[in-house]
Design an enzyme around this catalytic site. Structure first.
Site, short mmCIF file in Angstrom:
data_model
loop_
_atom_site.label_atom_id
_atom_site.label_comp_id
_atom_site.label_asym_id
_atom_site.label_seq_id
_atom_site.Cartn_x
_atom_site.Cartn_y
_atom_site.Cartn_z
N ASN A 47 0.73 -1.07 -0.03
CA ASN A 47 0.14 0.00 -0.06
C ASN A 47 0.87 1.42 0.04
O ASN A 47 0.50 2.32 -0.28
CB ASN A 47 -0.93 0.12 1.29
CG ASN A 47 -1.53 1.11 1.50
OD1 ASN A 47 -2.69 1.46 0.64
ND2 ASN A 47 -1.24 2.19 2.37
N SER A 93 -3.11 3.39 -8.22
CA SER A 93 -3.97 4.59 -8.29
C SER A 93 -4.74 4.77 -9.86
O SER A 93 -3.98 4.53 -10.80
CB SER A 93 -3.11 5.86 -7.74
OG SER A 93 -3.81 7.23 -8.14
N TYR A 134 4.45 10.78 -10.02
CA TYR A 134 3.60 9.87 -9.35
C TYR A 134 2.89 8.93 -10.39
O TYR A 134 2.64 7.83 -10.36
CB TYR A 134 2.67 10.36 -8.54
CG TYR A 134 1.54 9.95 -7.73
CD1 TYR A 134 1.98 8.81 -6.64
CD2 TYR A 134 0.25 9.81 -8.15
CE1 TYR A 134 1.11 8.19 -5.92
CE2 TYR A 134 -0.49 8.85 -7.52
CZ TYR A 134 -0.37 8.26 -6.18
OH TYR A 134 -1.09 7.42 -5.74
N ALA A 173 4.95 6.40 -12.29
CA ALA A 173 5.39 5.28 -11.37
C ALA A 173 4.31 4.33 -11.23
O ALA A 173 4.64 3.25 -11.09
CB ALA A 173 5.91 5.75 -9.73
N LYS A 174 3.20 4.66 -10.93
CA LYS A 174 1.90 4.16 -10.91
C LYS A 174 1.57 3.21 -11.95
O LYS A 174 1.18 2.06 -12.02
CB LYS A 174 0.87 4.92 -10.03
CG LYS A 174 0.75 5.18 -8.71
CD LYS A 174 0.97 3.99 -7.89
CE LYS A 174 0.87 4.65 -6.45
NZ LYS A 174 0.93 3.58 -5.34
#
Length: 264
Positions: free
Chosen positions: A88, A142, A156, A159-160
């Site tokens: 997580n 995400s 972000y 990376a996700k």
């Protein structure tokens, strides 16, 4: 009145590790798995400052490889491994404003926190799962990985998106060994981290947090359900996915966004 699901101990005897498990979605997941009988281990960079109750807590910065090793060694010493791994940990705390404000250090930080921490943890804990021919790994991604916003989530989101691809390929590799790997991609959740993100973004742009929240909703194209999710709603899905009821599910990415993503 007690939720009847909470008295179903379908995870009795299971050992679960939840990274970033002291706040927001991570805490909701840790609490939900514990209510179903699992022994839960949580990690975070700092002690949460409150009683962890039935959760065993390890302080660690998982963006550093040596800290992943520390967690692995302690979990093995205390519990002999894990049956459920919930990756997580994640953060979107880098400067907004697009490519020109982002340095190599910013990009490296985004990848370490949102991708490589999960890769290292999987690599550490998978051999035991392979030997026992069972285990479940959940990567909390995400919707930003599929719906990036250049002005606020560029590294972000990248990376996700990489985490999504990695999770799919890992699922294909280890399914024959009895291990399931699943991705869960929440949209906007009502967490401390989201509140801070909105407040900070609002302060940088000179508007109120309420105005920024509405701007974010509009920028995402609207949320048909009309609100952010509660962390407990995502936790319910994760509980189902790690339970025996989901034994044929692997390699998929579940979106929990209130109908936001404008694609099928």
């Amino acid at each position: 009145m007690e939720n009847r699901q909470d008295v179903n101990l379908d995870l009795d005897g299971k050992i679960a590790l939840v990274t970033g498990g002291t706040k927001g979605i991570g805490k909701a997941i840790a609490d939900r798995l514990a209510r179903s009988g699992a022994t839960v281990i949580t990690t975070a960079r700092t002690n949460p400052g409150y009683s962890a109750g039935s959760h065993y807590f390890i302080a660690a910065d998982l963006s550093k490889s040596e800290e992943v090793t520390k967690v692995f060694n302690e979990v093995n010493a205390q519990f002999g491994g894990v049956d459920i791994l919930i990756n997580n940990m994640g953060a979107n705390t880098l400067p907004s404003g697009g490519f020109s404000v982002l340095t190599d250090e910013h990009w490296d930080e985004a990848l370490q926190v949102n991708l490589l921490a999960s890769v290292r943890l999987d690599r550490a804990f998978l051999p035991k799962m392979v030997s026992q021919k069972s285990g479940v790994i959940i990567h909390i991604s995400s919707t930003s990985g599929m719906f990036p916003l250049w002005e606020s989530t560029m590294p972000y989101s990248a990376a996700k998106a990489a985490l999504n691809a990695y999770s799919k390929t890992l699922a294909t590799e280890v399914a024959p060994q009895g291990i399931r790997v699943i991705t869960v991609s929440p949209g906007l959740n009502k967490t401390e981290a989201m509140t801070k993100f909105i407040d900070d973004f609002a302060a940088r742009t000179g508007v109120s947090s309420e105005t920024m929240t509405q701007h974010l909703f509009a920028r995402l194209g609207g949320i048909p359900i009309g609100r952010m999710a509660e962390p407990e709603e995502t936790a319910e899905l994760v509980h189902f996915l790690v339970s025996p009821k989901a034994s044929y599910i692997t390699g998929t990415n579940y979106v929990v966004d209130g109908g936001n993503l404008p694609v099928v």
